[in-house]
Every structure is written in structure tokens, then in C-alpha cells.
Design a protein around this motif. Structure first.
Motif, short mmCIF file in Angstrom:
data_model
loop_
_atom_site.label_atom_id
_atom_site.label_comp_id
_atom_site.label_asym_id
_atom_site.label_seq_id
_atom_site.Cartn_x
_atom_site.Cartn_y
_atom_site.Cartn_z
N PHE A 344 0.77 -1.24 0.16
CA PHE A 344 0.07 -0.17 -0.01
C PHE A 344 0.79 1.31 0.13
O PHE A 344 0.32 2.18 0.05
CB PHE A 344 -0.99 0.01 1.11
N GLY A 345 2.18 1.09 -0.14
CA GLY A 345 3.00 2.22 -0.25
C GLY A 345 3.08 3.12 1.22
O GLY A 345 3.42 4.46 0.89
N LYS A 346 3.00 2.63 2.14
CA LYS A 346 3.42 3.20 3.31
C LYS A 346 4.77 2.77 3.92
O LYS A 346 5.11 1.87 4.33
CB LYS A 346 2.29 2.77 4.36
N ALA A 347 5.28 3.88 4.30
CA ALA A 347 6.63 3.60 4.85
C ALA A 347 6.82 3.27 6.40
O ALA A 347 5.61 3.66 7.26
CB ALA A 347 7.73 5.05 4.89
N ALA A 348 7.28 2.37 6.90
CA ALA A 348 7.20 1.86 8.39
C ALA A 348 8.55 1.77 9.05
O ALA A 348 9.54 2.00 8.54
CB ALA A 348 6.82 0.41 8.24
N ILE A 349 8.31 2.12 10.44
CA ILE A 349 9.30 1.88 11.48
C ILE A 349 9.09 0.60 11.96
O ILE A 349 8.04 0.47 12.61
CB ILE A 349 9.28 3.04 12.51
N ILE A 350 10.11 -0.39 11.82
CA ILE A 350 9.89 -1.61 12.50
C ILE A 350 10.68 -1.92 13.79
O ILE A 350 12.20 -1.43 13.86
CB ILE A 350 10.43 -2.68 11.50
N MET A 351 10.13 -2.14 14.72
CA MET A 351 10.65 -2.33 16.07
C MET A 351 10.60 -3.85 16.33
O MET A 351 9.60 -4.12 16.91
CB MET A 351 10.23 -1.38 17.05
N PRO A 352 11.62 -4.77 15.79
CA PRO A 352 11.22 -6.18 16.14
C PRO A 352 11.82 -6.57 17.57
O PRO A 352 12.21 -6.08 18.47
CB PRO A 352 12.57 -6.68 15.17
#
Length: 428
Positions: A344-352
């Protein structure tokens, strides 16, 4: 071609389960019958989407509620380990997971032959990290679906699965693999002994599965894929460009404040929601920023007594209907969340915290689709700066738009259903 029966056997986790639901929906549109082989605790999930589901015991039998509580307690018991680097999770969380996974294969072997004989599928699609001998031995084409990171299929220059290593960190890759092999060896030996009892050949150290000789479907999209020393044969490996299921619609609620501001979505999945301290910290930070936020808190609604005016919490959101409406996402790096953001073209911040979330956090940053954050070692200012870039940076927005256009033009579920249909036609 007459209607064929396709049996899907996903891992008992919402990522793989819902990925298979998306493919099953597309297969039924082609006129086939999709059924599910299911952990008892997930039967109602598939039935909720209108599918027939057949329980297969993957552990000592217990009530569905008890099974759900087992995994919730398992994850929550490991919350202290979420602070550790991936290599330091091998001898605790990763080890415990592989012990449980090997046990699940042994249990499944007791039920699977009879269940398969009852269903009589024309094809079996298995989405798991371990081989179930009964599937391989049933006598119909079996397809492997890979809902985890693409690096589940190993390659000498691709970081090891679960390592979170960068592609240029050869020293770190070697160290992770060496420790993984050392810790996992007793469990791996036990699994190979089980395979021998099932008249199957042993796997090399560290491997618990094999590529299907027929077809392997990777949820990963090509814009984020790894460069490989040994390229994957497209006749046996296909990228699904994400595999987004059809979900109920979602109407964004009216907030008490900031209704004209960008909208965030925050989710650590059904199991990661147990890390309530972290979610409360994120909510507190967002309360001071010019945004609105939808926050998935799972089964822990009662833990949240003071909700800021620019935050809305819910125990579950229809994620594929939510992400298209937001401006940026904070998530744990599960592969469905990872690929849905790209789709969907949404940048993300990933906190694994565990598993392939580490790989996806590294990969989202390496490929320019967002940022990988340590789960706890960040400041309010760092989060604010990263969110601003996710929403307003022209280069990142252009990258997201290009990746989204690529993925949506190929539509993973339709592509997967077409591949499976071709295999069935060839087998007639």
C-alpha cells in the motif's frame, strides 16, 4: 478442468494463516475448493472466512482457549529476551521455539495421514518452517509457501534467517550461523531421528525443511528481495509481491484532537501486544506529536486506562483495510505487516522483537522503505524524526509509490492461484 481440492496447512500464527486465506480466496474464484488443515486453535479463524477446516493436533491436546493462552504465556515469558540482539536470543527464545516446532511435527504425524485420507486433496500447500513427512508422502503435488522472510531459503551471501544481519556484514553472518548450529544441534539431531523413523532422509545441520520440487511461493516482493549467489529458478520459485487478503472495510473514527493531522497505525501483532510497557511508551510519545494514531493492543484493552485525545485503541483492526488509509506504520516486522506496508506504499518503522522481524527491520532500512529501530533503545526525538521522514521525505515517498505500483500490478493472491491452477492442470 473440473474442480480440484487444495488443502492449505499454514503455521498456527496469524501471519501465515491470513496469507493462506488470501491465496485460498483467489483459488476459489477460479472454481477450486480450498480447505484448511488447522491447528485446533485456528479452526474458527478459517471458518470465519467461510472455509472448511480440519483440526490437526500439533501438541498435546488441549482446549483452544488453553492453546491460545499457551502461546501468549510463551511470548510474554520471553519479554526480557526481546531486549537482546538476535544472536543472543538463540540460546533462549529461538531454542525454545525450535523445540516446540519439532514437537509439533511429531504430533502432526499422528493425525495427518488420516486427515489427508479423509479430505483427498489434489494438492497440498504448506506454510511452515518444518517439513511434515505425511505431506511429502501423500502422493499429490505439494507446494511450499514461505510467509517468513525470503532468507528462509538459504544462500551463501544472504544473511541467515532470524539473524537481522546486514547484507554487508559477513563477519556477523558467520558468527550467527556458527552459534545457531551449535545451540540447535541436539534439537536437529532429534528431528533427523524422527525423519528416519518416517523413512525420510536427514537434513543438513540447521535445516528443517526443503524446497518443494514442484513450486515454492515467496511472500516477499521483488523490490525488497536479496541478491543471491545462486539465483532462484523461476520454474520452482515465484515471488508473490505480497499476498493481501480481502478484509472487511474500516472507517477511521473521529478523534478528540488532531483530526486534520497525519494518521499512524501501530501494531505488534496479537502476540507482541503483550509488551504493554512498550506500547504505552509509544502512545505517550505520540500524544505529544502532531499526529493521530490507531493502536492495536490485542487482548490487553483493560491495561489502558488513560488514552490521549489523538489516540484510538482497539483489540483488533482489519489491517489490510486500515493501512491504505494511514500515512505511516510502526510495527514488529511480521512478514504480513512488512509486505502490506510495501503493497500500500506506506513507509514503516519496524521495532522487532523476535524471529524474522529482525531480518525485516534491517531489510526495510537497507532498501529505503523505512527504518529499523531497536525495540527499546530510542528517544522521543529519534522516533519523531523518523516518522517525519516516513511521511514527508520526497525520496522515500517516491520509493514507496514505485514499490506499491509494482506489487499491486501483479496482485499476489491472483498470481499464486494462477500458478497453483497451472500445476493442477499439468497433473491431470
Amino acid at each position: 478442468m473440473s474442480q480440484k481440492t487444495i488443502a492449505f496447512f499454514p503455521e498456527a500464527a496469524f501471519g501465515p494463516a491470513l496469507n493462506s486465506v488470501g491465496i485460498a480466496q483467489a483459488c476459489e474464484k477460479l472454481g477450486h475448493k480450498a480447505v484448511f488443515l488447522s491447528d485446533p486453535g485456528f479452526v474458527e479463524v478459517y471458518e470465519g472466512y467461510g472455509f472448511e477446516a480440519h483440526p490437526v493436533a500439533l501438541s498435546e491436546p488441549m482446549e483452544p482457549e488453553a492453546m491460545a493462552k499457551f502461546w501468549e504465556d510463551f511470548i510474554n515469558g520471553h519479554i526480557p529476551n526481546f531486549r537482546k540482539a538476535p544472536i543472543d536470543q538463540i540460546d533462549n527464545y529461538v531454542k525454545d521455539c525450535w523445540e516446540a516446532i519439532v514437537d509439533s511435527a511429531k504430533w502432526a504425524q499422528k493425525d495427518l495421514p488420516d486427515v489427508l485420507a479423509k479430505i483427498k486433496p489434489d494438492m497440498i500447500c504448506v506454510d511452515n518452517v518444518i517439513m511434515f513427512p505425511a505431506i511429502k508422502q501423500f502422493g499429490v503435488p505439494w507446494v511450499r509457501i514461505i510467509s517468513c522472510s525470503e532468507n528462509e531459503i538459504p544462500d551463501p551471501i544472504v544473511p541467515p534467517h532470524l539473524s537481522g544481519c546486514r547484507v554487508d556484514d559477513r563477519e556477523g553472518m558467520a558468527a550467527y550461523e556458527a552459534k545457531f548450529h551449535e545451540v540447535i544441534k541436539p534439537i536437529h539431531d532429534d528431528y533427523n531421528a524422527f525423519l528416519a523413523r518416517c523413512n525420510e532422509e536427514a537434513y543438513p545441520i540447521g535445516e528443517f525443511f526443503e524446497a518443494s520440487p514442484t513450486m515454492n511461493l515467496l511472500l516477499y516482493p521483488e523490490p525488497a528481495k536479496y541478491e543471491r549467489q545462486n539465483p532462484l529458478d523461476p520454474n520452482r520459485f515465484q515471488y508473490l509481491e505480497g499476498c493481501v487478503r480481502e478484509e472487511e472495510s474500516f472507517e477511521v473514527p473521529t478523534f478528540k484532537s488532531n483530526n486534520d493531522k497525519p494518521l499512524l497505525y501501530v501494531s505488534f501483532g496479537s502476540l507482541g501486544a503483550g509488551d504493554t510497557d512498550l506500547l504505552k511508551r509509544i502512545i505517550s510519545t505520540i500524544s505529544r506529536l502532531p499526529y493521530r494514531a490507531l493502536v492495536n493492543v490485542g487482548d490487553y484493552m483493560d491495561e489502558y486506562t488513560e488514552i490521549p485525545d489523538n489516540v484510538h485503541i482497539q483489540s483488533w483492526y482489519p489491517q489490510p483495510s486500515v493501512i491504505p488509509q494511514v500515512d505511516a506504520v510502526i510495527h514488529h516486522g511480521g512478514n504480513n505487516s512488512f509486505t502490506e506496508c510495501l503493497y500500500f506504499g506506506k513507509a514503516a518503522i519496524i521495532m522487532p522483537y523476535v524471529w524474522d522481524g529482525h531480518d525485516n527491520a534491517t531489510r526495510v532500512q537497507e532498501t529505503g522503505h523505512g527504518f529499523g529501530f531497536h525495540r527499546y533503545d530510542w528517544t522521543d526525538d529519534e522516533l519523531a524524526i523518523a516518522l517525519d521522514k516516513c511521511i514527508n521525505d520526497p525520496g522515500m515517498q517516491a520509493k514507496m509509490a514505485a514499490t506499491s505500483a509494482h506489487m499491486q500490478s501483479r496482485h499476489g493472491p491472483t498470481k499464486a492461484a494462477g500458478i497453483l491452477d497451472d500445476i493442477l492442470k499439468a497433473a491431470e
